[in-house]
Design an enzyme around this catalytic site. Sequence first.
Site, PDB file in Angstrom:
ATOM      1  N   GLU A 143       0.826  -1.219   0.000  1.00  0.00           N
ATOM      2  CA  GLU A 143       0.000   0.000   0.000  1.00  0.00           C
ATOM      3  C   GLU A 143       0.854   1.261   0.000  1.00  0.00           C
ATOM      4  O   GLU A 143       0.896   2.001   0.983  1.00  0.00           O
ATOM      5  CB  GLU A 143      -0.894   0.016   1.251  1.00  0.00           C
ATOM      6  CG  GLU A 143      -1.773  -1.190   1.400  1.00  0.00           C
ATOM      7  CD  GLU A 143      -2.490  -1.234   2.744  1.00  0.00           C
ATOM      8  OE1 GLU A 143      -2.035  -0.574   3.700  1.00  0.00           O
ATOM      9  OE2 GLU A 143      -3.498  -1.929   2.837  1.00  0.00           O
ATOM     10  N   PRO A 144       1.556   1.508  -1.094  1.00  0.00           N
ATOM     11  CA  PRO A 144       2.431   2.678  -1.110  1.00  0.00           C
ATOM     12  C   PRO A 144       1.656   3.976  -1.278  1.00  0.00           C
ATOM     13  O   PRO A 144       0.696   4.046  -2.054  1.00  0.00           O
ATOM     14  CB  PRO A 144       3.309   2.428  -2.345  1.00  0.00           C
ATOM     15  CG  PRO A 144       2.439   1.625  -3.258  1.00  0.00           C
ATOM     16  CD  PRO A 144       1.567   0.771  -2.363  1.00  0.00           C
ATOM     17  N   GLY A 145       2.025   4.992  -0.541  1.00  0.00           N
ATOM     18  CA  GLY A 145       1.471   6.322  -0.734  1.00  0.00           C
ATOM     19  C   GLY A 145       2.589   7.268  -1.158  1.00  0.00           C
ATOM     20  O   GLY A 145       2.690   7.697  -2.305  1.00  0.00           O
ATOM     21  N   ARG A 146       3.462   7.546  -0.185  1.00  0.00           N
ATOM     22  CA  ARG A 146       4.559   8.488  -0.412  1.00  0.00           C
ATOM     23  C   ARG A 146       5.394   8.140  -1.648  1.00  0.00           C
ATOM     24  O   ARG A 146       5.755   9.017  -2.436  1.00  0.00           O
ATOM     25  CB  ARG A 146       5.479   8.466   0.823  1.00  0.00           C
ATOM     26  CG  ARG A 146       6.560   9.543   0.840  1.00  0.00           C
ATOM     27  CD  ARG A 146       7.507   9.329   2.029  1.00  0.00           C
ATOM     28  NE  ARG A 146       6.799   9.115   3.270  1.00  0.00           N
ATOM     29  CZ  ARG A 146       6.346  10.092   4.055  1.00  0.00           C
ATOM     30  NH1 ARG A 146       6.554  11.343   3.729  1.00  0.00           N
ATOM     31  NH2 ARG A 146       5.686   9.806   5.167  1.00  0.00           N
ATOM     32  N   ARG A 193       4.635  19.443   6.954  1.00  0.00           N
ATOM     33  CA  ARG A 193       5.618  18.436   7.384  1.00  0.00           C
ATOM     34  C   ARG A 193       6.816  18.997   8.151  1.00  0.00           C
ATOM     35  O   ARG A 193       7.201  18.427   9.187  1.00  0.00           O
ATOM     36  CB  ARG A 193       6.095  17.592   6.192  1.00  0.00           C
ATOM     37  CG  ARG A 193       4.961  16.804   5.516  1.00  0.00           C
ATOM     38  CD  ARG A 193       5.466  15.835   4.461  1.00  0.00           C
ATOM     39  NE  ARG A 193       6.161  14.717   5.065  1.00  0.00           N
ATOM     40  CZ  ARG A 193       7.457  14.565   5.095  1.00  0.00           C
ATOM     41  NH1 ARG A 193       8.242  15.443   4.513  1.00  0.00           N
ATOM     42  NH2 ARG A 193       7.994  13.542   5.695  1.00  0.00           N
ATOM     43  N   TYR A 247       6.718  17.382  11.762  1.00  0.00           N
ATOM     44  CA  TYR A 247       7.667  16.288  11.984  1.00  0.00           C
ATOM     45  C   TYR A 247       9.120  16.756  12.022  1.00  0.00           C
ATOM     46  O   TYR A 247      10.018  15.921  12.134  1.00  0.00           O
ATOM     47  CB  TYR A 247       7.581  15.259  10.846  1.00  0.00           C
ATOM     48  CG  TYR A 247       6.215  14.678  10.556  1.00  0.00           C
ATOM     49  CD1 TYR A 247       5.531  13.919  11.504  1.00  0.00           C
ATOM     50  CD2 TYR A 247       5.631  14.849   9.302  1.00  0.00           C
ATOM     51  CE1 TYR A 247       4.298  13.351  11.204  1.00  0.00           C
ATOM     52  CE2 TYR A 247       4.396  14.285   8.999  1.00  0.00           C
ATOM     53  CZ  TYR A 247       3.741  13.546   9.953  1.00  0.00           C
ATOM     54  OH  TYR A 247       2.531  12.984   9.647  1.00  0.00           O
ATOM     55  N   CYS A 256       1.497  33.232  11.543  1.00  0.00           N
ATOM     56  CA  CYS A 256       1.925  33.853  12.789  1.00  0.00           C
ATOM     57  C   CYS A 256       2.164  32.822  13.875  1.00  0.00           C
ATOM     58  O   CYS A 256       1.360  32.659  14.792  1.00  0.00           O
ATOM     59  CB  CYS A 256       0.914  34.910  13.213  1.00  0.00           C
ATOM     60  SG  CYS A 256       1.011  36.322  12.115  1.00  0.00           S
ATOM     61  N   GLU A 257       3.233  32.092  13.733  1.00  0.00           N
ATOM     62  CA  GLU A 257       3.703  31.095  14.696  1.00  0.00           C
ATOM     63  C   GLU A 257       5.214  30.989  14.507  1.00  0.00           C
ATOM     64  O   GLU A 257       5.682  30.933  13.376  1.00  0.00           O
ATOM     65  CB  GLU A 257       3.116  29.706  14.374  1.00  0.00           C
ATOM     66  CG  GLU A 257       1.621  29.602  14.452  1.00  0.00           C
ATOM     67  CD  GLU A 257       1.112  29.066  15.784  1.00  0.00           C
ATOM     68  OE1 GLU A 257       1.948  28.675  16.640  1.00  0.00           O
ATOM     69  OE2 GLU A 257      -0.110  29.056  15.949  1.00  0.00           O
TER      70      GLU A 257
HETATM   71  C1  PLP Z   1      -0.519   5.783   5.537  1.00  0.00           C
HETATM   72  C2  PLP Z   1      -0.752   4.361   5.225  1.00  0.00           C
HETATM   73  C3  PLP Z   1      -0.083   3.751   4.162  1.00  0.00           C
HETATM   74  C4  PLP Z   1       0.917   4.460   3.282  1.00  0.00           C
HETATM   75  O1  PLP Z   1       2.057   4.911   3.895  1.00  0.00           O
HETATM   76  P1  PLP Z   1       3.236   5.536   2.987  1.00  0.00           P
HETATM   77  O2  PLP Z   1       4.321   5.775   3.953  1.00  0.00           O
HETATM   78  O3  PLP Z   1       2.733   6.788   2.381  1.00  0.00           O
HETATM   79  O4  PLP Z   1       3.586   4.520   1.952  1.00  0.00           O
HETATM   80  C5  PLP Z   1      -0.387   2.438   3.886  1.00  0.00           C
HETATM   81  N1  PLP Z   1      -1.282   1.735   4.625  1.00  0.00           N
HETATM   82  C6  PLP Z   1      -1.929   2.285   5.669  1.00  0.00           C
HETATM   83  C7  PLP Z   1      -2.909   1.478   6.435  1.00  0.00           C
HETATM   84  C8  PLP Z   1      -1.691   3.603   6.012  1.00  0.00           C
HETATM   85  O5  PLP Z   1      -2.336   4.149   7.049  1.00  0.00           O
END
Ligand code: PLP
Length: 428
Positions: free
Chosen positions: A282-285, A320, A324, A351-352
């Site tokens: 499940e890649p996002g980033r 970010r 973080y 303003c922070e």
């Molecule tokens: C956020 C998330 C991801 C993706 O994370 P990345 O670091 O963006 O790849 C995959 N699975 C679940 C359940 C998440 O909450």
Amino acid sequence: MDFNLETNEKGNLTMGGIDVHELADQYQTPLYVIEEDRIKSNYKRLYNAFSSHYNDFKMYYACKANTNLSIMRILEKEGSGIDAVSPGEIYTSLLAGFDPSKILYTGNNVTDNELKFAVESGVKINLDSISQLKRLSNIPEAQGMDISFRVNPMVGAGHHDHCITGGPLSKFGIMEEEAVEVYKMAKNLGFNPVGIHTHIGSGILDPEPFKLAVNVLMDIAGKLSEYADVVFDFIDFGGGIGIPYTPEESVLDVNDFGEKITDLYKDKLDEYGLGKPTMCIEPGRYIVGDAAVLLTRVNTIKQSYRKFAGVDAGFNTLLRPTMYGSYHHIVVADKPFAESVQKIDIAGDVCESGDLFARDRSMPNVGEGDILAILNAGAYSFSMASQYNSRPRPAEILVSNGQSDIIRERETFSDVLAKQNVPMRLLR
Ligand SMILES: *Cc1c(COP(=O)(O)O)cnc(C)c1O
């Protein structure tokens, strides 16, 4: 790491073949600029790295990284599925054209209404607790559903404590020790528990923790097969694959990574006689992170106790660094490869005091009016943007082959005020 920057004959930074100054003039700043081709190539590279070693392989794009409908359309056309973490993301994914069967809903601390929404949408449901299982069993339409569980493999990793989602401090998933019990309970309640899932964290550039998690999850799957007679349709290792944000980091060799993970997977399937379930990640980033830059214009150079370059974006636009302490590489758009000549703080317009994109950053000369490009702003950037300080959120532009399209208009003041109501008695 050189961040794959491209320039034109003037030496100006380009995105999708277009000078970013042109984009800044046409659409104003701050501005998110997203490269379509980069999203596609990231998807294909990662997909091939795994599917060439195990062909029953699926990727679910974790859309919380970036829920823009056009980006989701690009990924739908590539064949991706969706990892959705909320009803809003389910709704968005369906609108973007994803078939419900390609959406896996992994909620956390979900309400009964949210469960009901997920059931009615027809998406796949991945449960996070025994409470959720019991409450799902009270929904008549959920009877006999295929379900899966998120398990905490007691392995965590990530670029920041907040991004570690496995291990003893994590709020996510069921415990390994209770897994057999929970799967049996699911069967007794009439469900079909056919999947197992984990997601250990985000921003991982080192394959080791990921491998460790795969090992642990496969051992748990083996136990579930033996003691709860679970037959797996799919095994999902979540996302978390990182991208380099600093020049010192290097890209993860995904071909090597894919081969190692699939080898391990196949060994464990054999060891436990688990058949050939679909392998999922499940890649996002990784898919969208390096596909976008945030363009922001310097409006103030100030020498007070320190030297500041003040820009027209802030943590409302890109959270970010403040949230973080993340590093985002920043270049001056008309000289992206210029040598550094100074150390300067790059500060936002909120303003922070915490509203800084960079402290003591080595930069070339920067002047008022210059366009800066904040790199790697495709993931967890717009999706975390807010209207704090009553600032409208910026536009998003998709670029490809010299063409630019607005995929989200810049908000107006009235957008910021939308949905407010003043009671009659205060109007008199
Ligand atoms: C956020 C998330 C991801 C993706 O994370 P990345 O670091 O963006 O790849 C995959 N699975 C679940 C359940 C998440 O909450």
